[in-house]
Design a protein around this motif. Structure first.
Motif, PDB file in Angstrom:
ATOM      1  N   LEU A 619      60.938  19.264  -0.488  1.00  0.00           N
ATOM      2  CA  LEU A 619      59.677  18.547  -0.228  1.00  0.00           C
ATOM      3  C   LEU A 619      58.684  19.596   0.165  1.00  0.00           C
ATOM      4  CD1 LEU A 619      60.875  15.280   1.524  1.00  0.00           C
ATOM      5  CD2 LEU A 619      60.175  15.517  -0.741  1.00  0.00           C
ATOM      6  N   VAL A 620      57.697  19.384  -0.264  1.00  0.00           N
ATOM      7  CA  VAL A 620      56.394  20.430   0.067  1.00  0.00           C
ATOM      8  C   VAL A 620      55.316  19.477   0.556  1.00  0.00           C
ATOM      9  CG1 VAL A 620      54.790  22.236  -0.686  1.00  0.00           C
ATOM     10  CG2 VAL A 620      57.265  22.175  -1.453  1.00  0.00           C
ATOM     11  N   SER A 621      54.669  19.921   1.703  1.00  0.00           N
ATOM     12  CA  SER A 621      53.666  19.035   1.948  1.00  0.00           C
ATOM     13  C   SER A 621      52.271  19.138   1.205  1.00  0.00           C
ATOM     14  CB  SER A 621      53.103  19.221   3.494  1.00  0.00           C
ATOM     15  OG  SER A 621      52.829  20.645   3.744  1.00  0.00           O
ATOM     16  N   HIS A 622      51.425  18.309   0.853  1.00  0.00           N
ATOM     17  CA  HIS A 622      50.214  18.550   0.031  1.00  0.00           C
ATOM     18  C   HIS A 622      49.314  17.314   0.490  1.00  0.00           C
ATOM     19  CE1 HIS A 622      50.352  15.439  -3.409  1.00  0.00           C
ATOM     20  NE2 HIS A 622      51.297  15.041  -2.672  1.00  0.00           N
ATOM     21  N   THR A 623      48.215  17.383   0.000  1.00  0.00           N
ATOM     22  CA  THR A 623      47.090  16.528   0.078  1.00  0.00           C
ATOM     23  C   THR A 623      47.166  15.520  -1.096  1.00  0.00           C
ATOM     24  OG1 THR A 623      45.668  17.839   1.309  1.00  0.00           O
ATOM     25  CG2 THR A 623      44.661  15.908   0.553  1.00  0.00           C
ATOM     26  N   PRO A 624      47.317  14.159  -0.983  1.00  0.00           N
ATOM     27  CA  PRO A 624      47.180  13.226  -2.179  1.00  0.00           C
ATOM     28  C   PRO A 624      45.941  13.288  -2.819  1.00  0.00           C
ATOM     29  CG  PRO A 624      47.312  11.891  -0.263  1.00  0.00           C
ATOM     30  CD  PRO A 624      47.435  13.347   0.266  1.00  0.00           C
ATOM     31  N   THR A 625      46.097  13.015  -4.187  1.00  0.00           N
ATOM     32  CA  THR A 625      44.803  12.672  -4.974  1.00  0.00           C
ATOM     33  C   THR A 625      44.612  11.356  -5.083  1.00  0.00           C
ATOM     34  OG1 THR A 625      46.010  12.819  -6.808  1.00  0.00           O
ATOM     35  CG2 THR A 625      45.347  14.781  -6.466  1.00  0.00           C
ATOM     36  N   HIS A 626      45.186  10.468  -4.653  1.00  0.00           N
ATOM     37  CA  HIS A 626      44.775   9.110  -4.575  1.00  0.00           C
ATOM     38  C   HIS A 626      44.856   8.422  -3.137  1.00  0.00           C
ATOM     39  CE1 HIS A 626      49.160   8.166  -4.297  1.00  0.00           C
ATOM     40  NE2 HIS A 626      49.274   9.060  -5.264  1.00  0.00           N
ATOM     41  N   SER A 627      44.237   7.079  -3.406  1.00  0.00           N
ATOM     42  CA  SER A 627      44.226   6.461  -1.911  1.00  0.00           C
ATOM     43  C   SER A 627      45.240   5.609  -1.324  1.00  0.00           C
ATOM     44  CB  SER A 627      42.866   5.955  -1.804  1.00  0.00           C
ATOM     45  OG  SER A 627      42.650   4.762  -2.948  1.00  0.00           O
ATOM     46  N   LEU A 628      46.382   5.653  -2.394  1.00  0.00           N
ATOM     47  CA  LEU A 628      47.642   4.854  -2.070  1.00  0.00           C
ATOM     48  C   LEU A 628      48.301   5.534  -0.794  1.00  0.00           C
ATOM     49  CD1 LEU A 628      49.155   3.399  -5.337  1.00  0.00           C
ATOM     50  CD2 LEU A 628      47.684   2.500  -3.741  1.00  0.00           C
ATOM     51  N   ALA A 629      48.409   6.803  -0.797  1.00  0.00           N
ATOM     52  CA  ALA A 629      49.233   7.565   0.002  1.00  0.00           C
ATOM     53  C   ALA A 629      48.686   7.855   1.550  1.00  0.00           C
ATOM     54  CB  ALA A 629      49.580   8.924  -0.698  1.00  0.00           C
ATOM     55  N   HIS A 630      49.391   7.752   2.284  1.00  0.00           N
ATOM     56  CA  HIS A 630      49.247   8.299   3.737  1.00  0.00           C
ATOM     57  C   HIS A 630      48.823   9.790   3.798  1.00  0.00           C
ATOM     58  CE1 HIS A 630      48.988   8.921   7.921  1.00  0.00           C
ATOM     59  NE2 HIS A 630      49.455   7.637   8.411  1.00  0.00           N
ATOM     60  N   PRO A 631      47.486  10.082   4.297  1.00  0.00           N
ATOM     61  CA  PRO A 631      47.306  11.436   4.157  1.00  0.00           C
ATOM     62  C   PRO A 631      48.286  12.592   4.892  1.00  0.00           C
ATOM     63  CG  PRO A 631      45.501  10.554   5.473  1.00  0.00           C
ATOM     64  CD  PRO A 631      46.385   9.420   4.742  1.00  0.00           C
ATOM     65  N   TYR A 632      48.815  11.852   6.061  1.00  0.00           N
ATOM     66  CA  TYR A 632      49.587  12.945   6.759  1.00  0.00           C
ATOM     67  C   TYR A 632      51.113  12.579   6.401  1.00  0.00           C
ATOM     68  CZ  TYR A 632      45.065  13.306   8.943  1.00  0.00           C
ATOM     69  OH  TYR A 632      43.743  13.435   8.891  1.00  0.00           O
ATOM     70  N   VAL A 633      51.570  11.782   5.629  1.00  0.00           N
ATOM     71  CA  VAL A 633      53.132  11.324   5.443  1.00  0.00           C
ATOM     72  C   VAL A 633      53.030  11.515   3.959  1.00  0.00           C
ATOM     73  CG1 VAL A 633      54.811  10.140   5.843  1.00  0.00           C
ATOM     74  CG2 VAL A 633      52.937   9.819   7.492  1.00  0.00           C
ATOM     75  N   CYS A 634      53.242  12.616   3.236  1.00  0.00           N
ATOM     76  CA  CYS A 634      52.958  12.832   1.848  1.00  0.00           C
ATOM     77  C   CYS A 634      53.501  14.256   1.335  1.00  0.00           C
ATOM     78  CB  CYS A 634      51.622  12.600   1.569  1.00  0.00           C
ATOM     79  SG  CYS A 634      51.366  12.751  -0.611  1.00  0.00           S
ATOM     80  N   ALA A 635      54.421  14.189   0.554  1.00  0.00           N
ATOM     81  CA  ALA A 635      55.027  15.416   0.073  1.00  0.00           C
ATOM     82  C   ALA A 635      55.146  15.645  -1.491  1.00  0.00           C
ATOM     83  CB  ALA A 635      56.268  15.811   0.675  1.00  0.00           C
ATOM     84  N   LYS A 636      55.101  16.693  -2.099  1.00  0.00           N
ATOM     85  CA  LYS A 636      55.434  16.974  -3.477  1.00  0.00           C
ATOM     86  C   LYS A 636      57.007  17.169  -3.445  1.00  0.00           C
ATOM     87  CE  LYS A 636      51.141  19.370  -5.064  1.00  0.00           C
ATOM     88  NZ  LYS A 636      50.837  20.371  -5.628  1.00  0.00           N
ATOM     89  N   VAL A 637      57.524  16.630  -4.758  1.00  0.00           N
ATOM     90  CA  VAL A 637      58.948  16.786  -4.750  1.00  0.00           C
ATOM     91  C   VAL A 637      59.190  17.935  -5.955  1.00  0.00           C
ATOM     92  CG1 VAL A 637      60.951  15.553  -5.481  1.00  0.00           C
ATOM     93  CG2 VAL A 637      59.216  14.333  -4.121  1.00  0.00           C
ATOM     94  N   PHE A 638      59.901  18.885  -5.340  1.00  0.00           N
ATOM     95  CA  PHE A 638      60.423  19.799  -6.267  1.00  0.00           C
ATOM     96  C   PHE A 638      61.682  19.723  -6.572  1.00  0.00           C
ATOM     97  CE2 PHE A 638      56.238  21.471  -4.927  1.00  0.00           C
ATOM     98  CZ  PHE A 638      55.846  22.198  -6.242  1.00  0.00           C
ATOM     99  N   ILE A 639      62.081  19.988  -7.965  1.00  0.00           N
ATOM    100  CA  ILE A 639      63.664  19.830  -8.319  1.00  0.00           C
ATOM    101  C   ILE A 639      63.861  21.216  -9.143  1.00  0.00           C
ATOM    102  CG2 ILE A 639      65.406  18.480  -9.642  1.00  0.00           C
ATOM    103  CD1 ILE A 639      63.782  15.979  -9.060  1.00  0.00           C
ATOM    104  N   ASN A 640      64.919  21.822  -8.550  1.00  0.00           N
ATOM    105  CA  ASN A 640      65.125  23.285  -9.414  1.00  0.00           C
ATOM    106  C   ASN A 640      63.999  24.214  -9.582  1.00  0.00           C
ATOM    107  OD1 ASN A 640      67.794  22.568  -9.564  1.00  0.00           O
ATOM    108  ND2 ASN A 640      67.644  21.276 -11.338  1.00  0.00           N
TER     109      ASN A 640
END
Length: 776
Positions: A619-640
């Motif tokens: 998980l890597v923290s990031h700023t969401p591009t949509h308003s569904l996500a909580h701006p401070y509880v949001c992460a990008k998911v990286f697989i391999n």
């Protein structure tokens, strides 16, 4: 679509084609026959001429007529209001048996002998054409007194109703059906290329001109007719009754008949709507307030291909009429109607399915009717607006026809089929055909459509059946692998406590854009949405899952765990497969172990659930591009190492809007999830050692930065590491205490203390030099 055999015969020679063969042929080429009725006026119903008509001496509503039937004059008592001297009528002679079992006999009406019955259309088995008797005219052929009506084609015909699919607008006319029969029966079409004789005519340019400042994706042709002494001939009125078409004026009847015959959309306007006898009329074409191409005179008169204003109809019996022939591509007008629906008239049905683009043929056909059946004067020439058309070219090789059809068809036969269907085809280069699709066949877009045309003309019954051949092939295709991969993750999700949710691939554009998602470009959007709430292809799985979770809450569900796999679409309408998850409310069901009060889902628990389904990820923290996500509880998911999607808590305002408790969501790209043969890896037989490292470092430093530095300075003995504690306090200020646990192991020996210390010192020095970290 209703046609008659004799009407078709005006466009293609069917004199030696039996009705049975005609019906079979129509069915075989995909024009499914829904109904067939035979019109056959009974023997004994003959052509008569009313030589004399006088009032009945004892009945005000009856007339005593002297009717000439060729060899004799017969006295007939008739009560029709439209009977009069000097007209030809249908006379049922004594002995004739009419529909319903009525047998004509000698009769005496109010003391006056009557030797037969003057008939209306309905009384002899024809569709009703209004009140009164049927008046015959020369439009049905030469009127021979005493001749049976069933010797005229109009009264001895076959009515055929064809069930057309929505894409076959080219067959919404007699001409269109005949064009298909030309290919099936291999006989020429009787094209109605009426010559436009200009000699002795006033030019239309003297009275009318067209002006426009924009370019429109439409074709228009205007003519003018000085309508005089026009009455609807019997052939037109009866055929319009057969096809169940209602008209209000003689001009209306002529244009509806011409449209049914040719397929060209025809409309008439009073000249006064454009100008007057002293001033030249001005036709203005421009975009109206709704974005449609519209026709203006002194006021708005019509929307091209869609509607005509009520007061713009030519409603007089005589006068100067402006005749419009139009064509607009069905996808253009349908897309516009989908964007903004406006009132339409019956012509829109034809336009939206594809009317006849040869508008010059239609307007000349109508002009010929005006001149043939009245004293009307047609103005010479036309005023036109044309649009460019680039035909669609489809290339196919000869082998593809046999591969698709399962039957080898001679190249000459294929070429002839295309020619008869009106598809232009260049000279084959070797085994390659370059097929140019004409404007009237908007439904042909790919090779499969071309094959369908060949098959329906050859006839499905003429393609021999062959036994099904099984040939073993590599079954591990990409599609199969994709299916198995999707099935694997669906099963994993179900095993982890998720319930599968299935939604349409459509979303409500307003709702999706409200939360910041980008939908398909307007030019590539759906033309005909299922409903107003399904008006765009979905750019995400999240909205469907969110709506389903909200519906579950409304039925008092405490624990909601849903997942979905399916296609999503980007702005260019390109699709990709995703998997989405939502967990809302309780982590588990109420039970003794939790005293009936299960814990609410949190970030760590949700992350573990996703890992149970998808395997390990970062998980890597990031700023969401949509308003569904909580701006401070949001992460990008990286697989391999590849970005797979995002994982977040639903924004509290959105939770409140959808009546949801604390909720977490995740959406991942299916192609980033691992699916391959798992290979066994060698492992060390020597024991692993664990060492914790606690450092003081700036709170501003991200973990991914720390991770990168450690990886850069790790030796081969460091197998893995992970954070186990993070501590901040006022005493530490802008610093934090971070504890990392390292697992060290060697494939060659048991690590000694100095080996471990050396590896840890190297890592610590890297953190110190690059990030300013110090040992706690």
């Amino acid at each position: 679509m209703i046609v008659t055999k004799n009407w078709l015969n005006e466009w293609i020679d069917l004199t030696d084609v039996s009705t049975e063969l005609l019906l079979k042929t129509l069915n075989s080429i995909g024009l499914e026959v829904d109904r067939h009725d035979a019109i056959h006026v009974a023997d004994g119903v003959v052509v008569g001429f009313v030589e004399k008509c006088e009032k009945h001496p004892d009945a005000d509503k009856l007339n005593v007529c002297q009717v000439n039937v060729g060899k004799e004059v017969r006295q007939i008592v008739c009560g029709a209001s439209n009977v009069r001297e000097g007209i030809h009528i249908a006379l049922a002679t004594v002995g004739a048996e009419l529909p319903g079992g009525l047998k004509i006999k000698e009769a005496k009406l109010r003391g006056v002998d009557s030797h037969g019955m003057i008939c209306s259309a309905k009384e002899i088995g024809l569709p009703s054409m209004g009140e009164g008797i049927m008046i015959l005219d020369a439009s049905i052929g030469e009127l021979v007194l005493g001749q049976n009506l069933n010797q005229y084609g109009l009264f001895n015909d076959d009515v055929i109703e064809i069930e057309l699919t929505a894409n076959r607008g080219d067959c919404l006319s007699i001409h269109g059906v005949a064009r298909d029969l030309r290919a099936a029966l291999s006989r020429p079409l009787r094209e109605k290329n009426v010559k436009d004789d200009q000699e002795g005519r006033l030019g239309i340019g003297r009275i009318l001109q067209l002006q426009h400042t924009e370019t429109f994706n439409a074709a228009l042709l205007f003519g003018a007719v000085e309508v005089k002494e026009l009455s609807v001939p019997l052939i037109i009125s009866l055929r319009l009754a057969i096809i169940e078409e209602v008209y209000t004026t003689a001009v209306d009847a002529v244009l509806k008949y011409a449209t049914q015959s040719t397929g060209v959309i025809l409309r008439a306007y009073p000249f006064e709507k454009f100008g007057d006898v002293e001033n030249k009329g001005i036709i203005t074409l421009e975009t109206d307030e709704n974005g449609y191409a519209a026709l203006y005179g002194k006021e708005k008169l019509s929307v091209i291909g869609v509607s005509q204003e009520k007061e713009a109809h030519f409603g007089a019996n005589e006068g100067l009429a402006v005749i419009e022939a139009s064509y607009i591509a069905p996808d253009v007008v349908s897309q516009k109607m989908g964007e903004k629906k406006v009132p339409s008239c019956p012509h829109y049905y034809r336009t939206s399915r594809g009317s006849e683009p040869s508008i010059e043929m239609g307007i000349r056909y109508a002009a010929e009717l005006f001149e043939k059946y009245s004293s009307s004067q047609v103005y010479g020439g036309n005023i036109e607006l044309t649009s460019s058309y680039e035909p669609r070219i489809i290339s196919m090789v000869e082998a593809e026809f046999e591969s698709f059809i399962g039957l080898k068809i001679d190249k000459t036969r294929i070429t002839q089929i295309f020619k008869n269907l009106g598809l232009d085809i260049g000279k084959p280069k070797g085994s390659t055909f370059a097929i140019s699709v004409p404007k009237f066949r908007h439904d042909i877009v790919n090779k499969q459509d071309i094959i369908e045309e060949v098959v329906r003309i050859v006839g499905i019954d003429n393609i021999p059946s062959k036994p099904l051949v099984f040939a073993e092939a590599n079954q591990m295709s990409d599609d199969l692998a994709e299916y198995r991969k999707t099935r694997l993750y669906r099963h994993r999700a179900a095993q982890s406590g998720f319930y599968e949710s299935v939604h349409f691939v459509f979303n409500e554009r307003v709702q999706v854009e409200k939360f910041g998602f980008v939908c398909t470009e307007a030019s590539k959007e759906l033309l005909n949405p299922i409903t107003a709430t399904f008006d765009t292809l979905r750019p995400t799985l999240l909205m469907g899952l969110l709506n389903s979770a909200s519906a579950n809450v409304k039925v008092n569900q405490k624990k909601i765990a849903l997942f979905e796999t399916g296609m999503v679409f980007n702005t260019d309408r390109q699709e990709s497969k995703h998997i989405g998850f939502i967990v809302s409310g309780a982590m588990e069901s109420e039970k003794i172990a939790n005293a009936g009060k299960p814990a609410v889902i949190d970030f760590a628990s949700f992350t573990k659930l996703i890992a149970d389904v998808c395997g390990s990820f970062e998980l890597v923290s990031h700023t969401p591009t949509h308003s569904l996500a909580h701006p401070y509880v949001c992460a990008k998911v990286f697989i391999n190492g590849a970005e797979a999607g995002e994982l977040f808590r639903l924004h509290p305002q959105v939770e409140e809007e959808f009546d949801l408790p604390q909720t977490f969501m995740c959406e991942l790209k299916m192609d980033t999830l691992p699916y391959a043969l798992i290979e066994a890896q060698p492992y060390s037989k020597y024991q692993a050692s664990y060492r914790d490292l606690s450092v003081i470092i700036s709170k501003e430093v991200r973990y991914e930065t720390i991770k990168a530095v450690i990886e850069k300075h790790s030796s081969a003995q460091v197998r893995r590491f992970y954070p186990v504690d993070r501590y901040v306090s006022e005493s530490l200020g802008e610093q934090m205490s971070l504890t990392l646990r390292f697992v060290l192991q060697s494939d060659e020996k048991t690590l000694e203390e100095e080996d471990i210390n050396a590896a840890m010192e190297w890592i610590l020095s890297g953190l110190r030099d690059e990030l300013g970290a110090g040992l706690r």
